[in-house]
Design a protein around this motif. Structure first.
Motif, mmCIF file in Angstrom:
data_model
loop_
_atom_site.group_PDB
_atom_site.id
_atom_site.type_symbol
_atom_site.label_atom_id
_atom_site.label_comp_id
_atom_site.label_asym_id
_atom_site.label_seq_id
_atom_site.Cartn_x
_atom_site.Cartn_y
_atom_site.Cartn_z
ATOM 1 N N GLY A 19 -35.272 -4.435 26.081
ATOM 2 C CA GLY A 19 -36.010 -3.572 25.163
ATOM 3 C C GLY A 19 -37.507 -3.793 25.242
ATOM 4 N N ARG A 20 -37.915 -5.067 25.334
ATOM 5 C CA ARG A 20 -39.341 -5.389 25.465
ATOM 6 C C ARG A 20 -39.891 -4.843 26.774
ATOM 7 N N GLY A 21 -39.115 -4.984 27.842
ATOM 8 C CA GLY A 21 -39.542 -4.455 29.135
ATOM 9 C C GLY A 21 -39.690 -2.943 29.119
ATOM 10 N N ILE A 22 -38.761 -2.262 28.474
ATOM 11 C CA ILE A 22 -38.830 -0.805 28.361
ATOM 12 C C ILE A 22 -40.056 -0.402 27.550
ATOM 13 N N ALA A 23 -40.314 -1.109 26.441
ATOM 14 C CA ALA A 23 -41.492 -0.814 25.620
ATOM 15 C C ALA A 23 -42.768 -0.968 26.443
ATOM 16 N N VAL A 33 -45.983 3.446 21.274
ATOM 17 C CA VAL A 33 -44.660 2.843 21.138
ATOM 18 C C VAL A 33 -44.446 2.319 19.728
ATOM 19 N N ILE A 34 -43.318 2.687 19.144
ATOM 20 C CA ILE A 34 -42.875 2.109 17.882
ATOM 21 C C ILE A 34 -41.779 1.117 18.221
ATOM 22 N N VAL A 35 -42.027 -0.131 17.866
ATOM 23 C CA VAL A 35 -41.107 -1.219 18.159
ATOM 24 C C VAL A 35 -40.149 -1.368 16.975
ATOM 25 N N ALA A 36 -38.874 -1.105 17.185
ATOM 26 C CA ALA A 36 -37.861 -1.278 16.142
ATOM 27 C C ALA A 36 -37.034 -2.508 16.501
ATOM 28 N N GLY A 43 -40.456 -8.499 16.816
ATOM 29 C CA GLY A 43 -41.000 -7.141 16.857
ATOM 30 C C GLY A 43 -42.512 -7.134 16.735
ATOM 31 N N ALA A 44 -43.035 -7.935 15.822
ATOM 32 C CA ALA A 44 -44.488 -8.015 15.648
ATOM 33 C C ALA A 44 -45.148 -8.602 16.886
ATOM 34 N N ASP A 45 -44.508 -9.594 17.508
ATOM 35 C CA ASP A 45 -45.053 -10.186 18.739
ATOM 36 C C ASP A 45 -45.125 -9.159 19.863
ATOM 37 N N THR A 46 -44.078 -8.346 19.985
ATOM 38 C CA THR A 46 -44.078 -7.308 21.016
ATOM 39 C C THR A 46 -45.150 -6.261 20.740
ATOM 40 N N ALA A 47 -45.291 -5.844 19.493
ATOM 41 C CA ALA A 47 -46.320 -4.857 19.145
ATOM 42 C C ALA A 47 -47.715 -5.404 19.455
ATOM 43 N N THR A 48 -47.940 -6.676 19.152
ATOM 44 C CA THR A 48 -49.234 -7.303 19.466
ATOM 45 C C THR A 48 -49.449 -7.350 20.964
ATOM 46 N N TRP A 49 -48.423 -7.724 21.719
ATOM 47 C CA TRP A 49 -48.514 -7.779 23.179
ATOM 48 C C TRP A 49 -48.864 -6.405 23.747
ATOM 49 N N LEU A 50 -48.228 -5.354 23.231
ATOM 50 C CA LEU A 50 -48.509 -4.005 23.716
ATOM 51 C C LEU A 50 -49.965 -3.613 23.438
ATOM 52 N N SER A 56 -56.096 0.547 23.647
ATOM 53 C CA SER A 56 -56.181 1.491 22.544
ATOM 54 C C SER A 56 -54.869 2.216 22.242
ATOM 55 N N ARG A 57 -53.871 2.080 23.087
ATOM 56 C CA ARG A 57 -52.605 2.759 22.808
ATOM 57 C C ARG A 57 -51.999 2.198 21.529
ATOM 58 N N ARG A 58 -51.487 3.062 20.699
ATOM 59 C CA ARG A 58 -50.935 2.627 19.422
ATOM 60 C C ARG A 58 -49.566 1.987 19.614
ATOM 61 N N SER A 59 -49.350 0.920 18.882
ATOM 62 C CA SER A 59 -48.009 0.346 18.811
ATOM 63 C C SER A 59 -47.855 -0.274 17.437
ATOM 64 N N SER A 60 -46.681 -0.182 16.904
ATOM 65 C CA SER A 60 -46.414 -0.780 15.601
ATOM 66 C C SER A 60 -44.969 -1.224 15.561
ATOM 67 N N SER A 61 -44.695 -2.170 14.673
ATOM 68 C CA SER A 61 -43.325 -2.645 14.560
ATOM 69 C C SER A 61 -42.709 -2.134 13.275
#
Length: 64
Positions: A19-23, A33-36, A43-50, A56-61
């Protein structure tokens, strides 16, 4: 410009593994990307990584 600019993707299970790889792949192509993820910390770690990796691309968990 990526092939997914101006698109939004919701990735479930994006906190780790496939899932992280796909995101990451979706963000690299320009998607917002919205991380669910059931594990809120992962989830928060992945959103921060993105955000850090693709700027500037938006991501949130969102907890599931």
């Amino acid at each position: 410009m990526g092939t997914l600019d101006s698109r939004v993707a919701v990735v479930t299970g994006a906190g780790m593994g496939i899932g992280r790889g796909i995101a990451g792949a979706l963000a690299r192509e320009g998607a917002s990307v919205i991380v669910a993820e059931i594990d809120e910390t992962a989830g928060a770690d992945t959103a921060t990584w993105l955000r850090d990796e693709w700027g500037s691309r938006r991501s949130s968990s969102a907890p599931m």
